[in-house]
Design a protein around this motif. Sequence first.
Motif, PDB file in Angstrom:
ATOM      1  N   SER A 154       0.837  -1.377   0.231  1.00 38.72           N
ATOM      2  CA  SER A 154       0.023  -0.040  -0.195  1.00 38.72           C
ATOM      3  C   SER A 154       0.956   1.423  -0.182  1.00 38.72           C
ATOM      4  O   SER A 154       0.373   2.267   0.395  1.00 38.72           O
ATOM      5  CB  SER A 154      -1.080  -0.026   1.189  1.00 38.72           C
ATOM      6  N   GLY A 155       2.070   1.140  -0.454  1.00 43.07           N
ATOM      7  CA  GLY A 155       3.011   2.216  -0.389  1.00 43.07           C
ATOM      8  C   GLY A 155       3.001   3.006  -1.541  1.00 43.07           C
ATOM      9  O   GLY A 155       1.929   2.832  -2.582  1.00 43.07           O
ATOM     10  N   PRO A 156       3.691   4.096  -1.773  1.00 41.75           N
ATOM     11  CA  PRO A 156       3.688   4.880  -2.688  1.00 41.75           C
ATOM     12  C   PRO A 156       4.069   4.380  -4.282  1.00 41.75           C
ATOM     13  O   PRO A 156       3.415   4.445  -5.274  1.00 41.75           O
ATOM     14  CB  PRO A 156       4.773   6.035  -2.592  1.00 41.75           C
TER      15      PRO A 156
ATOM     16  N   SER B  82       1.395 -23.195 -20.147  1.00 47.48           N
ATOM     17  CA  SER B  82       2.343 -23.327 -18.789  1.00 47.48           C
ATOM     18  C   SER B  82       2.390 -21.787 -18.140  1.00 47.48           C
ATOM     19  O   SER B  82       2.037 -20.914 -18.915  1.00 47.48           O
ATOM     20  CB  SER B  82       3.904 -23.952 -19.307  1.00 47.48           C
ATOM     21  N   LEU B  83       2.957 -21.923 -16.924  1.00 47.83           N
ATOM     22  CA  LEU B  83       2.942 -20.594 -16.059  1.00 47.83           C
ATOM     23  C   LEU B  83       4.321 -20.016 -16.598  1.00 47.83           C
ATOM     24  O   LEU B  83       5.151 -20.474 -16.565  1.00 47.83           O
ATOM     25  CB  LEU B  83       2.862 -20.669 -14.694  1.00 47.83           C
ATOM     26  N   SER B  84       4.158 -18.425 -16.655  1.00 47.90           N
ATOM     27  CA  SER B  84       5.424 -17.607 -16.713  1.00 47.90           C
ATOM     28  C   SER B  84       5.084 -16.580 -15.633  1.00 47.90           C
ATOM     29  O   SER B  84       3.941 -16.404 -15.129  1.00 47.90           O
ATOM     30  CB  SER B  84       6.007 -17.260 -18.012  1.00 47.90           C
ATOM     31  N   GLN B  85       6.048 -15.500 -15.851  1.00 50.68           N
ATOM     32  CA  GLN B  85       5.777 -14.480 -14.923  1.00 50.68           C
ATOM     33  C   GLN B  85       6.305 -13.028 -15.461  1.00 50.68           C
ATOM     34  O   GLN B  85       7.351 -13.336 -16.174  1.00 50.68           O
ATOM     35  CB  GLN B  85       6.147 -14.503 -13.437  1.00 50.68           C
ATOM     36  N   VAL B  86       5.801 -12.028 -15.181  1.00 43.02           N
ATOM     37  CA  VAL B  86       6.070 -10.647 -15.918  1.00 43.02           C
ATOM     38  C   VAL B  86       6.383  -9.754 -14.706  1.00 43.02           C
ATOM     39  O   VAL B  86       5.584  -9.630 -13.715  1.00 43.02           O
ATOM     40  CB  VAL B  86       5.154 -10.195 -16.763  1.00 43.02           C
ATOM     41  N   LEU B  87       7.316  -9.074 -14.594  1.00 48.06           N
ATOM     42  CA  LEU B  87       7.624  -7.961 -13.460  1.00 48.06           C
ATOM     43  C   LEU B  87       6.798  -6.836 -13.812  1.00 48.06           C
ATOM     44  O   LEU B  87       7.088  -6.196 -15.019  1.00 48.06           O
ATOM     45  CB  LEU B  87       9.012  -7.595 -13.517  1.00 48.06           C
ATOM     46  N   VAL B  88       6.145  -6.360 -12.840  1.00 50.34           N
ATOM     47  CA  VAL B  88       5.270  -5.147 -13.208  1.00 50.34           C
ATOM     48  C   VAL B  88       5.417  -4.313 -11.755  1.00 50.34           C
ATOM     49  O   VAL B  88       6.006  -4.679 -10.867  1.00 50.34           O
ATOM     50  CB  VAL B  88       3.527  -5.665 -13.171  1.00 50.34           C
ATOM     51  N   ALA B  89       5.011  -3.061 -12.108  1.00 53.79           N
ATOM     52  CA  ALA B  89       5.296  -2.074 -11.059  1.00 53.79           C
ATOM     53  C   ALA B  89       4.454  -0.835 -11.349  1.00 53.79           C
ATOM     54  O   ALA B  89       3.715  -0.659 -12.504  1.00 53.79           O
ATOM     55  CB  ALA B  89       6.817  -1.447 -11.107  1.00 53.79           C
ATOM     56  N   GLY B  90       4.176  -0.189 -10.313  1.00 56.21           N
ATOM     57  CA  GLY B  90       3.477   1.285 -10.529  1.00 56.21           C
ATOM     58  C   GLY B  90       3.084   1.738  -9.034  1.00 56.21           C
ATOM     59  O   GLY B  90       3.559   1.468  -8.114  1.00 56.21           O
ATOM     60  N   ILE B  91       2.140   2.806  -9.023  1.00 54.75           N
ATOM     61  CA  ILE B  91       1.427   3.020  -7.857  1.00 54.75           C
ATOM     62  C   ILE B  91       0.955   2.303  -7.101  1.00 54.75           C
ATOM     63  O   ILE B  91       0.046   1.376  -7.446  1.00 54.75           O
ATOM     64  CB  ILE B  91       0.748   4.504  -8.028  1.00 54.75           C
ATOM     65  N   GLY B  92       1.313   2.072  -5.800  1.00 59.30           N
ATOM     66  CA  GLY B  92       0.674   1.235  -4.600  1.00 59.30           C
ATOM     67  C   GLY B  92      -0.677   1.434  -4.261  1.00 59.30           C
ATOM     68  O   GLY B  92      -1.662   0.930  -4.136  1.00 59.30           O
ATOM     69  N   THR B  93      -0.788   2.616  -4.131  1.00 57.93           N
ATOM     70  CA  THR B  93      -2.211   3.407  -3.437  1.00 57.93           C
ATOM     71  C   THR B  93      -2.510   4.705  -4.263  1.00 57.93           C
ATOM     72  O   THR B  93      -1.899   5.469  -4.794  1.00 57.93           O
ATOM     73  CB  THR B  93      -2.024   3.669  -1.941  1.00 57.93           C
ATOM     74  N   PRO B  94      -3.916   4.493  -4.752  1.00 55.97           N
ATOM     75  CA  PRO B  94      -4.976   3.576  -4.357  1.00 55.97           C
ATOM     76  C   PRO B  94      -4.832   2.285  -5.099  1.00 55.97           C
ATOM     77  O   PRO B  94      -4.275   2.201  -6.284  1.00 55.97           O
ATOM     78  CB  PRO B  94      -6.218   4.536  -4.710  1.00 55.97           C
ATOM     79  N   VAL B  95      -5.499   1.299  -5.157  1.00 58.48           N
ATOM     80  CA  VAL B  95      -5.428  -0.104  -5.722  1.00 58.48           C
ATOM     81  C   VAL B  95      -6.146   0.050  -7.120  1.00 58.48           C
ATOM     82  O   VAL B  95      -5.866  -0.898  -7.985  1.00 58.48           O
ATOM     83  CB  VAL B  95      -6.246  -1.141  -4.926  1.00 58.48           C
TER      84      VAL B  95
END
Length: 243
Positions: free
Chosen positions: A159-161, A174-187
């Motif tokens: 819930s941070g910045p 099959s499963l893979s994953q992607v790194l994502v980022a952005g503003i934490g709050t609001p959801v």
Amino acid sequence: MKTPLLTLLVFGLSLAARAQAGRAADPGRALYREANTPAAVHHLRAETSLHESEYLNKGAYEVGYLRLLDGRRVLLPGLRYHVGQRVVQVQDSMQVDSTHYWPLAAVRGFDLGAEDEAPLSAGQGALVPAVRRYRARLVQEGKLGTRREAVEVLTSIDSGPLLLAWLPTVAEGSLSQVLVAGIGTPVTEVLRPLELTQPAVLHLCSSRADEVRSFAASRHLRYDQPTEVAKMLDYYNRIAVAK
């Protein structure tokens, strides 16, 4: 006699209004009930059995917490998440042979694993796995538009910045994953893929970029390592809140 009858009528209407308001304030419960009708359960079981590889942790149940929309955190003996169907399958606390389903839209998220790392017992070196926090967030990849997904939070708080997380995805069964980022709050803010380069990470930190760069240099942190980028964003969150 009219006064007692009128009082009972008003009291009854008040209880009905409260119950209706409670139902309206808890849309997650309605979604839960819809997902656990006999027809819905039959469909979910058929779909998940056809795509067993789309479960996290190879489909194994793990002790953990379900985080409801009303803010409650419920400890459960076992739960697992199906990425393709976006549903948490939960073992009943009284009968582990019995399971039920929580659609991702009905929860804030879930935690997998124990609360903290701790020895299993005296004299044993093995550790109980640390909790892995999954939160329901809007994500966007390319031009596909936004969608609600369960992302595994890497920053110390969700819930941070700023927030850094792994997005589990399904690719060719099959499963893979992607790194994502952005503003934490609001959801309601959208998370987007993050390139693991110094310019991309520092751009995310905007006006605090110089401070984050100095912090990373002093700790010899690498921009191509997700866990070390998480430390940079944790630092950003601390100074952004403090100042």
